[in-house]
Scaffold this motif. Structure first.
Motif, PDB file in Angstrom:
ATOM      1  N   PRO A 112       0.654  -1.189   0.099  1.00 33.62           N
ATOM      2  CA  PRO A 112       0.178  -0.142   0.069  1.00 33.62           C
ATOM      3  C   PRO A 112       0.907   0.997   0.142  1.00 33.62           C
ATOM      4  N   ARG A 113       0.528   2.202  -0.809  1.00 32.91           N
ATOM      5  CA  ARG A 113       1.102   3.460  -0.845  1.00 32.91           C
ATOM      6  C   ARG A 113       0.380   4.544  -0.273  1.00 32.91           C
ATOM      7  N   ALA A 114       1.535   5.514   0.484  1.00 34.93           N
ATOM      8  CA  ALA A 114       0.694   6.809   1.169  1.00 34.93           C
ATOM      9  C   ALA A 114       0.203   7.526  -0.310  1.00 34.93           C
ATOM     10  N   PRO A 115      -0.865   8.031  -0.015  1.00 38.08           N
ATOM     11  CA  PRO A 115      -1.048   8.999  -1.153  1.00 38.08           C
ATOM     12  C   PRO A 115      -0.342  10.277  -1.238  1.00 38.08           C
ATOM     13  N   GLU A 116      -0.138  10.419  -2.467  1.00 35.69           N
ATOM     14  CA  GLU A 116       0.811  11.599  -2.859  1.00 35.69           C
ATOM     15  C   GLU A 116       0.161  13.094  -2.694  1.00 35.69           C
ATOM     16  N   GLY A 117       1.101  14.106  -2.289  1.00 37.85           N
ATOM     17  CA  GLY A 117       0.248  15.355  -2.343  1.00 37.85           C
ATOM     18  C   GLY A 117      -0.683  15.608  -0.890  1.00 37.85           C
ATOM     19  N   LEU A 118      -0.802  14.615  -0.264  1.00 33.15           N
ATOM     20  CA  LEU A 118      -1.513  14.916   1.066  1.00 33.15           C
ATOM     21  C   LEU A 118      -0.674  15.765   2.004  1.00 33.15           C
ATOM     22  N   ILE A 119      -1.555  16.772   2.433  1.00 27.28           N
ATOM     23  CA  ILE A 119      -1.115  17.652   3.640  1.00 27.28           C
ATOM     24  C   ILE A 119      -1.496  17.180   4.838  1.00 27.28           C
ATOM     25  N   ARG A 120      -0.181  17.043   5.729  1.00 31.66           N
ATOM     26  CA  ARG A 120      -0.308  16.291   7.020  1.00 31.66           C
ATOM     27  C   ARG A 120       0.239  17.482   7.738  1.00 31.66           C
ATOM     28  N   THR A 121      -0.365  17.328   9.177  1.00 32.92           N
ATOM     29  CA  THR A 121       0.408  18.610  10.228  1.00 32.92           C
ATOM     30  C   THR A 121       1.821  17.932  10.448  1.00 32.92           C
ATOM     31  N   PRO A 122       2.646  18.535  10.827  1.00 34.70           N
ATOM     32  CA  PRO A 122       4.066  17.879  11.110  1.00 34.70           C
ATOM     33  C   PRO A 122       3.984  16.742  12.044  1.00 34.70           C
ATOM     34  N   GLY A 123       3.176  16.955  13.114  1.00 35.52           N
ATOM     35  CA  GLY A 123       2.928  15.843  13.963  1.00 35.52           C
ATOM     36  C   GLY A 123       2.515  14.370  13.256  1.00 35.52           C
ATOM     37  N   GLN A 124       1.616  14.596  12.444  1.00 33.53           N
ATOM     38  CA  GLN A 124       0.994  13.521  11.639  1.00 33.53           C
ATOM     39  C   GLN A 124       2.182  13.082  10.711  1.00 33.53           C
ATOM     40  N   THR A 125       2.757  13.941  10.234  1.00 27.98           N
ATOM     41  CA  THR A 125       3.977  13.597   9.209  1.00 27.98           C
ATOM     42  C   THR A 125       5.097  12.726  10.064  1.00 27.98           C
ATOM     43  N   LEU A 126       5.550  13.198  11.089  1.00 20.32           N
ATOM     44  CA  LEU A 126       6.442  12.494  11.920  1.00 20.32           C
ATOM     45  C   LEU A 126       6.196  11.002  12.212  1.00 20.32           C
ATOM     46  N   ALA A 127       4.954  11.219  12.689  1.00 23.45           N
ATOM     47  CA  ALA A 127       4.357   9.976  13.230  1.00 23.45           C
ATOM     48  C   ALA A 127       4.131   8.700  12.151  1.00 23.45           C
ATOM     49  N   GLU A 128       3.650   9.096  11.011  1.00 20.21           N
ATOM     50  CA  GLU A 128       3.116   8.349   9.987  1.00 20.21           C
ATOM     51  C   GLU A 128       4.927   7.773   9.478  1.00 20.21           C
ATOM     52  N   ALA A 129       5.596   8.599   9.161  1.00 18.61           N
ATOM     53  CA  ALA A 129       6.997   8.357   8.615  1.00 18.61           C
ATOM     54  C   ALA A 129       7.813   7.429   9.556  1.00 18.61           C
ATOM     55  N   GLN A 130       7.395   7.522  11.053  1.00 17.56           N
ATOM     56  CA  GLN A 130       8.315   6.967  11.897  1.00 17.56           C
ATOM     57  C   GLN A 130       7.572   5.427  11.900  1.00 17.56           C
ATOM     58  N   GLN A 131       6.270   5.346  11.900  1.00 15.61           N
ATOM     59  CA  GLN A 131       5.684   4.240  11.877  1.00 15.61           C
ATOM     60  C   GLN A 131       6.019   3.225  10.624  1.00 15.61           C
ATOM     61  N   LEU A 132       6.195   4.068   9.542  1.00 12.21           N
ATOM     62  CA  LEU A 132       6.812   3.291   8.221  1.00 12.21           C
ATOM     63  C   LEU A 132       8.363   2.957   8.348  1.00 12.21           C
ATOM     64  N   LEU A 133       9.004   3.740   8.916  1.00 12.91           N
ATOM     65  CA  LEU A 133      10.438   3.263   9.309  1.00 12.91           C
ATOM     66  C   LEU A 133      10.358   1.881   9.946  1.00 12.91           C
ATOM     67  N   ASP A 134       9.634   2.277  11.082  1.00 11.06           N
ATOM     68  CA  ASP A 134       9.677   0.748  11.917  1.00 11.06           C
ATOM     69  C   ASP A 134       9.191  -0.308  11.517  1.00 11.06           C
ATOM     70  N   ALA A 135       8.270  -0.216  10.474  1.00 12.12           N
ATOM     71  CA  ALA A 135       7.974  -1.267   9.937  1.00 12.12           C
ATOM     72  C   ALA A 135       8.850  -1.783   8.420  1.00 12.12           C
ATOM     73  N   GLY A 136       9.930  -1.227   8.335  1.00 10.77           N
ATOM     74  CA  GLY A 136      10.987  -1.642   7.349  1.00 10.77           C
ATOM     75  C   GLY A 136      10.557  -1.105   6.001  1.00 10.77           C
ATOM     76  N   ARG A 137       9.839  -0.041   5.801  1.00  7.98           N
ATOM     77  CA  ARG A 137       9.294   0.664   4.623  1.00  7.98           C
ATOM     78  C   ARG A 137       9.832   2.285   4.533  1.00  7.98           C
ATOM     79  N   PRO A 138      11.200   2.226   4.456  1.00 10.03           N
ATOM     80  CA  PRO A 138      11.781   3.694   4.437  1.00 10.03           C
ATOM     81  C   PRO A 138      11.198   4.369   3.228  1.00 10.03           C
ATOM     82  N   PHE A 139      11.040   3.730   1.976  1.00  9.17           N
ATOM     83  CA  PHE A 139      10.913   4.301   0.859  1.00  9.17           C
ATOM     84  C   PHE A 139       9.398   5.287   0.903  1.00  9.17           C
ATOM     85  N   HIS A 140       8.709   4.498   1.551  1.00  9.96           N
ATOM     86  CA  HIS A 140       7.282   4.874   1.908  1.00  9.96           C
ATOM     87  C   HIS A 140       7.399   6.040   2.901  1.00  9.96           C
TER      88      HIS A 140
END
Length: 170
Positions: free
Chosen positions: A35-63
């Motif tokens: 599954p891919r994150a939708p492109e061009g989505l505007i997130r708050t900084p907190g949402q961005t950091l939380a979602e990115a960390q979750q993806l990093l922790d899941a072994g999905r750094p490209f996403h």
């Protein structure tokens, strides 16, 4: 395939519609992909950091890179170095996991440099600039030497006060 029309988004820009694997490599059309994150989505900084960390922790750094890249492209100018640096670190980790050590070294070094100039934006959002710059530099040096570095993902933000065990990237 050469000669086939390129996938385009609604605005006519080239956008690959091919599915991708966990490391962002394109798969043939019709293949099951990640599954891919939708492109061009505007997130708050907190949402961005939380979602990115979750993806990093899941072994999905490209996403994670794609999520951080959205913040880089849509965020305020004074935060551009922050989001660019984080996105470059994530894609550098992607290259580590793909086995492209020269590409990893370049992007990790570039990401650490961008993040090092992020200024007050990083502190404003609780980003562990010092830890991430050290992590990116260390991983970049190991990759540049041709040795596969430890691909453990970094922690993007500083822990709440009192949680000293997790103040440095893993």
């Amino acid at each position: 395939m050469p000669g086939e029309p390129r996938d385009r988004d609604d605005a006519g820009r080239a956008r690959s519609g091919r599915p991708r694997d966990a490391l962002g490599r394109p798969l043939p059309h019709g293949s099951p992909g990640e599954p891919r994150a939708p492109e061009g989505l505007i997130r708050t900084p907190g949402q961005t950091l939380a979602e990115a960390q979750q993806l990093l922790d899941a072994g999905r750094p490209f996403h994670a890179h794609e999520v951080l890249e959205d913040a880089w492209k849509t965020g305020p100018d004074d935060e551009r170095d922050l989001w660019r640096g984080l996105a470059q670190l994530a894609v550098g980790l992607t290259h580590v996991l793909r086995g492209n050590l020269p590409g990893a070294a370049t992007l990790l070094t570039r990401g650490a440099r961008s993040l090092g100039t992020a200024g007050p934006a990083a502190a404003r959002h609780g980003v562990d600039t010092a830890g991430l710059v050290a992590w990116g530099d260390r991983l970049g040096e190991v990759a540049a030497a041709g040795a596969p570095p430890d691909p453990a993902p970094p922690r993007l933000t500083l822990p709440p006060r009192g949680d000293e065990e997790h103040t440095r990237p893993r």
